[in-house]
Design an enzyme around this catalytic site. Structure first.
Site, PDB file in Angstrom:
ATOM      1  N   ASP A  69      -8.194  -6.542  -1.890  1.00  0.00           N
ATOM      2  CA  ASP A  69      -9.804  -6.731  -2.222  1.00  0.00           C
ATOM      3  C   ASP A  69     -10.228  -7.950  -1.742  1.00  0.00           C
ATOM      4  O   ASP A  69     -11.511  -7.865  -1.533  1.00  0.00           O
ATOM      5  CB  ASP A  69      -9.799  -6.776  -3.684  1.00  0.00           C
ATOM      6  CG  ASP A  69      -9.624  -5.350  -4.336  1.00  0.00           C
ATOM      7  OD1 ASP A  69      -9.248  -4.340  -3.795  1.00  0.00           O
ATOM      8  OD2 ASP A  69      -9.948  -5.160  -5.697  1.00  0.00           O
ATOM      9  N   CYS A  78      -0.275  -5.262  -4.439  1.00  0.00           N
ATOM     10  CA  CYS A  78      -1.814  -5.260  -4.691  1.00  0.00           C
ATOM     11  C   CYS A  78      -2.106  -3.789  -5.229  1.00  0.00           C
ATOM     12  O   CYS A  78      -1.605  -2.863  -5.253  1.00  0.00           O
ATOM     13  CB  CYS A  78      -2.465  -5.791  -3.704  1.00  0.00           C
ATOM     14  SG  CYS A  78      -4.038  -6.234  -4.162  1.00  0.00           S
ATOM     15  N   ASP A  79      -3.503  -3.784  -5.619  1.00  0.00           N
ATOM     16  CA  ASP A  79      -4.294  -2.636  -6.519  1.00  0.00           C
ATOM     17  C   ASP A  79      -3.813  -1.318  -5.826  1.00  0.00           C
ATOM     18  O   ASP A  79      -3.487  -0.289  -6.720  1.00  0.00           O
ATOM     19  CB  ASP A  79      -5.709  -2.974  -6.442  1.00  0.00           C
ATOM     20  CG  ASP A  79      -6.187  -4.251  -6.945  1.00  0.00           C
ATOM     21  OD1 ASP A  79      -5.256  -5.362  -7.238  1.00  0.00           O
ATOM     22  OD2 ASP A  79      -7.190  -4.358  -7.272  1.00  0.00           O
ATOM     23  N   LYS A  80      -3.878  -1.087  -4.840  1.00  0.00           N
ATOM     24  CA  LYS A  80      -3.805   0.331  -4.153  1.00  0.00           C
ATOM     25  C   LYS A  80      -2.477   0.880  -3.702  1.00  0.00           C
ATOM     26  O   LYS A  80      -2.375   1.935  -3.594  1.00  0.00           O
ATOM     27  CB  LYS A  80      -4.631   0.458  -3.022  1.00  0.00           C
ATOM     28  CG  LYS A  80      -6.152  -0.084  -3.065  1.00  0.00           C
ATOM     29  CD  LYS A  80      -6.962   0.736  -4.436  1.00  0.00           C
ATOM     30  CE  LYS A  80      -8.307   0.158  -4.580  1.00  0.00           C
ATOM     31  NZ  LYS A  80      -8.287  -1.456  -5.042  1.00  0.00           N
ATOM     32  N   SER A 132     -14.453  -4.735  -9.750  1.00  0.00           N
ATOM     33  CA  SER A 132     -12.953  -5.275 -10.021  1.00  0.00           C
ATOM     34  C   SER A 132     -12.329  -5.386 -11.384  1.00  0.00           C
ATOM     35  O   SER A 132     -13.019  -5.062 -12.352  1.00  0.00           O
ATOM     36  CB  SER A 132     -12.853  -6.929  -9.782  1.00  0.00           C
ATOM     37  OG  SER A 132     -11.943  -7.646 -10.276  1.00  0.00           O
TER      38      SER A 132
END
Length: 560
Positions: free
Chosen positions: A82, A123-125, A471
């Site tokens: 991000d 991380c996020d994805k 976020s």
């Protein structure tokens, strides 16, 4: 234990001969060519500290696979951060990376007919993309949480990247100088790993364990710690056993498992992004389940048990020290489906039977929770029939109702400029539209608008409705995120005119547009276009094929 392996092709066939030539050139001998062949899915990247340590993890996982009698093949996927990938096309590349990762994995693992995979989640994805691929292909798979970063210190106080992200929104109002922000940024991150708060990354690591797709006791964990490496090695050994046992993701990813994950996310006030990610995984698993309804139902009975930043002053390290996801699930046990299977080969009830949680601290109990206010709230209504999500964080006293005139914006920069110029009106509902999965495309990042409203002292005097991505750190004000269906897909949000009255009532779970139906019918006859032009390439493919966010924002026709 043996069984036929799909990776062992018919001797003498053309495919067998070509494969033998390639793999003998890599140093494999005849015996190794018959072993379980395991993909080590690695999103290593030197663009971001989130992924910079994954090569070290991959090496340990590969070694463990070899020692357990398997043959590891490291494969690479796309990786988005991000904080890094958001620079291009207004952040449009971030969410589409999730589906790109899923397809990257499918091409490598199914294309080579590998027998299983260990996915290095960072991380996020990466975590949802890996779970989507596992659910789609249904070959034995494990998720390994690769840890959160060590935070820094500035002027004698703890500082992390979440604080940097939040304070950047104060630039427009003069709440912080560029030099001060630079000093915060320079001291915020002291090691590889994901954001050290209850943002999307740590939420999804906890969700993966709660789904049963990670080994028990593996999340959250500090990056590069002994515990992280121990979990990684154990996962390498376990995947070989899973291949021989033919234990597949769809044996684990049942409706009960998704309900357990929803309860866990709610109990820590996890990121709103987890809802669409879990919905996407459920779709890929072939389940007819509405995660928005599941979250709505579970929110009414699931209290807040942990207040990790940004939901409170607790840290993710304190949460880990208190027992992490395993202790959390033990506390939640009366609410959980104890019969669902996990990748350990044991059912949830069996796993939790051996857990002895310590005294309440960073993780509270059902009897004495931190709050009984639902932490994530699904709102629907005439404006958002597909739904939107309000994160309250279990905080008592937050604004739960708002009614006011719409003030419309069609880009993040447009809204930020209006805030800086003092043009956002107190009492208004700030609507960010044309920024959804198709209009953005990929849900343009709109967190900065919320942070700027906070920095300008407006966050408690306006409400926000956004189609864009927020976020997992957003936890202030009355903000309805992931509004669906979006304007770019014909949703009612595209019919709003400046000044139209909008009502939000979180307790009643509604968000309504108060405009007469005959007026709306006239507007439907008008030509209204939303979204931004995108360069030819992946974003165009994504925009033309993505489904609504309340259905998981999966690519149409991508599931089996």
């Amino acid at each position: 234990m043996t069984r036929p392996l799909r990776s062992n092709l018919q001797p003498g066939s053309t495919l067998w001969a070509g494969r033998r030539a390639q793999w003998r050139a890599l140093g494999l001998n005849d015996e190794e060519l018959t072993r379980p062949k395991i993909a080590v899915v690695n999103s290593s990247s030197k663009l971001s500290s989130c992924f910079s340590h994954l090569d070290e993890v991959a090496a340990e996982v590969s070694k463990a696979i070899r020692e357990a009698g398997g043959v590891p093949f490291e494969i690479r996927t796309a990786a988005s951060s991000d904080f890094i990938t958001s620079a291009g096309c207004g952040g449009s590349y971030i969410l589409p990376t999730r589906d790109l990762i899923a397809n990257d994995i499918e091409v490598a693992v199914d294309g080579a007919l590998l027998d299983g995979m260990v996915c290095l989640a960072s991380c996020d994805k990466t975590t949802p993309g890996q779970l989507m691929a596992a659910a789609r292909m249904n070959v034995p798979a494990l998720i390994v949480s690769c840890g959160y970063q060590q935070t820094g210190e500035y002027k004698g106080e703890s500082v992390d990247i979440e604080e940097v992200f939040l304070r950047a929104g104060y630039i427009a109002s003069g709440g912080i100088t560029v030099d001060e922000l630079a000093n915060l940024a320079d001291n915020a991150v002291r090691s590889p790993g994901v954001c050290a708060g209850m943002g999307t990354a740590n939420t999804m690591h906890i969700a993966a364990e709660s789904l049963g797709m990670s080994l028990p006791g593996s999340a959250p964990v500090q990056a590069l710690s002994d515990k992280m490496f121990d979990n990684a090695r154990a996962s390498g050994r376990r995947i070989v056993e899973m291949v021989w046992q033919d234990l597949k993701p769809r044996d684990v990813l049942t409706a009960g498992a998704f309900r357990n994950a929803a309860i866990a996310v709610l109990s820590v006030s996890g990121s709103i992004n987890a809802v669409k990610h879990l919905q996407a995984v459920a779709v890929e698993a072939g389940l007819d389940i509405d995660l928005y309804t599941v979250f709505d139902e579970c929110a009414r009975t699931t209290p807040l048990l942990a207040a990790v930043r940004p939901n409170g002053h607790g840290t993710i390290a304190e949460f880990e020290q208190a027992g992490g996801a395993l202790t959390l699930l033990k506390r939640l046990e009366p609410l959980l489906d104890r019969e669902v299977l996990t990748v350990s080969g044991r059912r949830v009830g069996e796993v939790l039977a051996g857990v002895q949680p310590g005294a309440p601290g960073a993780i509270a109990t059902l009897e004495q929770p931190l709050s009984r206010v639902p932490s994530l709230n699904i709102v629907r209504g005439s404006l958002l029939p597909g739904g939107g999500i309000v994160r309250i964080g279990g905080t008592e006293g937050r604004t739960m109702r708002f009614r006011g005139p719409a003030q419309l914006f069609h880009s993040r920069d447009e809204a930020l400029a209006a805030i800086k110029a003092g043009q956002v009106r107190r009492g208004s509902v700030v609507v960010l539209r044309g920024l959804g999965v198709r209009g953005g495309p990929g849900m343009a990042m709109t967190s900065a608008v919320v942070f700027a409203l906070d920095g300008a002292g407006l966050i408690d005097d306006v409400a926000v409705i956004t189609e864009g991505q927020l976020s997992g750190l957003v936890n202030k004000g009355l903000v309805v995120g992931e509004a669906s269906p979006e304007a770019g897909d014909g949703g009612p949000i595209g019919l709003i005119n400046e000044g139209d009255e909008i009502e939000i009532d979180v307790e009643r779970r509604i968000v309504d547009l108060h405009v007469p139906e005959e007026t709306l019918q006239q507007r439907r006859a008008e030509k209204r276009e939303f979204g931004v032009p995108v360069p030819r390439g992946w974003l165009t493919i994504y925009r033309d094929n993505v489904g609504p966010v309340h259905e998981g924002a999966v690519l149409r026709n991508s599931t089996r």
